[in-house]
Write a protein that holds these residues in place. Structure first.
Motif, mmCIF file in Angstrom:
data_model
loop_
_atom_site.group_PDB
_atom_site.id
_atom_site.type_symbol
_atom_site.label_atom_id
_atom_site.label_comp_id
_atom_site.label_asym_id
_atom_site.label_seq_id
_atom_site.Cartn_x
_atom_site.Cartn_y
_atom_site.Cartn_z
ATOM 1 N N GLY A 27 -9.762 14.853 1.350
ATOM 2 C CA GLY A 27 -8.627 14.381 2.138
ATOM 3 C C GLY A 27 -8.784 12.960 2.640
ATOM 4 O O GLY A 27 -7.832 12.364 3.119
ATOM 5 N N ALA A 28 -9.986 12.407 2.561
ATOM 6 C CA ALA A 28 -10.217 11.035 3.014
ATOM 7 C C ALA A 28 -9.548 10.069 2.039
ATOM 8 O O ALA A 28 -9.257 10.401 0.894
ATOM 9 C CB ALA A 28 -11.706 10.747 3.112
ATOM 10 N N GLY A 29 -9.299 8.861 2.507
ATOM 11 C CA GLY A 29 -8.677 7.834 1.682
ATOM 12 C C GLY A 29 -9.032 6.458 2.193
ATOM 13 O O GLY A 29 -9.874 6.301 3.088
ATOM 14 N N LEU A 30 -8.388 5.470 1.635
ATOM 15 C CA LEU A 30 -8.645 4.077 2.004
ATOM 16 C C LEU A 30 -7.475 3.565 2.829
ATOM 17 O O LEU A 30 -6.329 3.573 2.364
ATOM 18 C CB LEU A 30 -8.804 3.215 0.749
ATOM 19 N N ARG A 31 -7.758 3.172 4.085
ATOM 20 C CA ARG A 31 -6.739 2.509 4.906
ATOM 21 C C ARG A 31 -6.702 1.059 4.436
ATOM 22 O O ARG A 31 -7.708 0.358 4.472
ATOM 23 C CB ARG A 31 -7.100 2.566 6.381
ATOM 24 N N LEU A 32 -5.545 0.634 3.966
ATOM 25 C CA LEU A 32 -5.379 -0.711 3.435
ATOM 26 C C LEU A 32 -4.300 -1.427 4.220
ATOM 27 O O LEU A 32 -3.164 -0.954 4.284
ATOM 28 C CB LEU A 32 -5.005 -0.641 1.946
ATOM 29 N N ALA A 33 -4.666 -2.532 4.838
ATOM 30 C CA ALA A 33 -3.722 -3.347 5.598
ATOM 31 C C ALA A 33 -3.576 -4.684 4.881
ATOM 32 O O ALA A 33 -4.550 -5.419 4.723
ATOM 33 C CB ALA A 33 -4.219 -3.562 7.020
ATOM 34 N N VAL A 34 -2.372 -4.978 4.419
ATOM 35 C CA VAL A 34 -2.088 -6.197 3.682
ATOM 36 C C VAL A 34 -1.130 -7.036 4.518
ATOM 37 O O VAL A 34 -0.152 -6.522 5.064
ATOM 38 C CB VAL A 34 -1.458 -5.879 2.306
ATOM 39 N N THR A 35 -1.413 -8.338 4.614
ATOM 40 C CA THR A 35 -0.553 -9.263 5.347
ATOM 41 C C THR A 35 -0.343 -10.517 4.507
ATOM 42 O O THR A 35 -1.179 -10.842 3.666
ATOM 43 C CB THR A 35 -1.171 -9.652 6.708
ATOM 44 N N ALA A 70 3.781 0.363 7.491
ATOM 45 C CA ALA A 70 5.071 -0.085 6.950
ATOM 46 C C ALA A 70 4.999 -1.471 6.316
ATOM 47 O O ALA A 70 5.495 -1.673 5.212
ATOM 48 C CB ALA A 70 6.130 -0.051 8.046
ATOM 49 N N GLU A 71 4.399 -2.445 7.002
ATOM 50 C CA GLU A 71 4.344 -3.808 6.463
ATOM 51 C C GLU A 71 3.564 -3.848 5.150
ATOM 52 O O GLU A 71 3.973 -4.503 4.191
ATOM 53 C CB GLU A 71 3.715 -4.776 7.460
ATOM 54 N N SER A 72 2.468 -3.133 5.081
ATOM 55 C CA SER A 72 1.673 -3.097 3.846
ATOM 56 C C SER A 72 2.461 -2.465 2.705
ATOM 57 O O SER A 72 2.382 -2.916 1.563
ATOM 58 C CB SER A 72 0.370 -2.333 4.074
ATOM 59 N N ARG A 73 3.227 -1.428 3.003
ATOM 60 C CA ARG A 73 4.038 -0.785 1.965
ATOM 61 C C ARG A 73 5.040 -1.764 1.376
ATOM 62 O O ARG A 73 5.239 -1.819 0.164
ATOM 63 C CB ARG A 73 4.749 0.451 2.512
ATOM 64 N N LEU A 74 5.652 -2.573 2.233
ATOM 65 C CA LEU A 74 6.622 -3.560 1.750
ATOM 66 C C LEU A 74 5.951 -4.629 0.894
ATOM 67 O O LEU A 74 6.459 -5.012 -0.156
ATOM 68 C CB LEU A 74 7.344 -4.214 2.928
#
Length: 135
Positions: A27-35, A70-74
């Motif tokens: 169930g673990a995953g990678l938290r990815l924050a893109v800006t 949300a911002e990373s998804r966009l």
């Protein structure tokens, strides 16, 4: 809405190793924050996490679990995520196949548009480390 992201086999292998070596289990995953970041494209931070935060959505692509705000998804929509390795650096890269190089004076020395590199030394257990930005 979840983005359409292409994850290369090399990127999938890298991400799955980061998650597996975190020891967080199924169930673990990678938290990815893109800006957005400069004329070269994007900057990003990532860390292995047991589950998505309340404001994040789960994106599963080819066995890879990404937790995205949300911002990373966009920003990720339409991008190609790859893992590149050279004699001097390695990391995830994000390429927008629809962008051309910018016309600024640093364009000749800049990496491909839409590309950021994340050094292996930036991998941590559960806490994001300051990203290495491509300029």
């Amino acid at each position: 809405m979840l983005p359409t992201v292409t994850i290369t086999p090399a990127a999938a292998k890298f991400i799955n190793r980061v998650v597996r070596f975190s020891g967080m289990g199924a169930g673990a995953g990678l938290r990815l924050a893109v800006t957005p970041g400069g004329c070269s494209g994007y900057s990003s931070e990532f860390s292995a996490q047991a589950a998505p935060a309340a404001d994040e959505k789960l994106l599963e692509v080819g066995g890879v679990r990404l937790f995205l705000a949300a911002e990373s998804r966009l920003l990720l929509n339409g991008l190609i995520m790859d893992f590149t390795e050279t004699a001097t650096e390695s990391g995830l890269s994000f390429t927008d196949p629809n962008k051309e190089a910018c016309a600024c004076s640093s364009a000749a020395a800049a990496p491909k548009p839409g590309v950021t590199r994340i050094e292996i030394s930036a991998i941590s257990r559960g806490r994001p480390v300051a990203p290495v930005l491509a300029t």
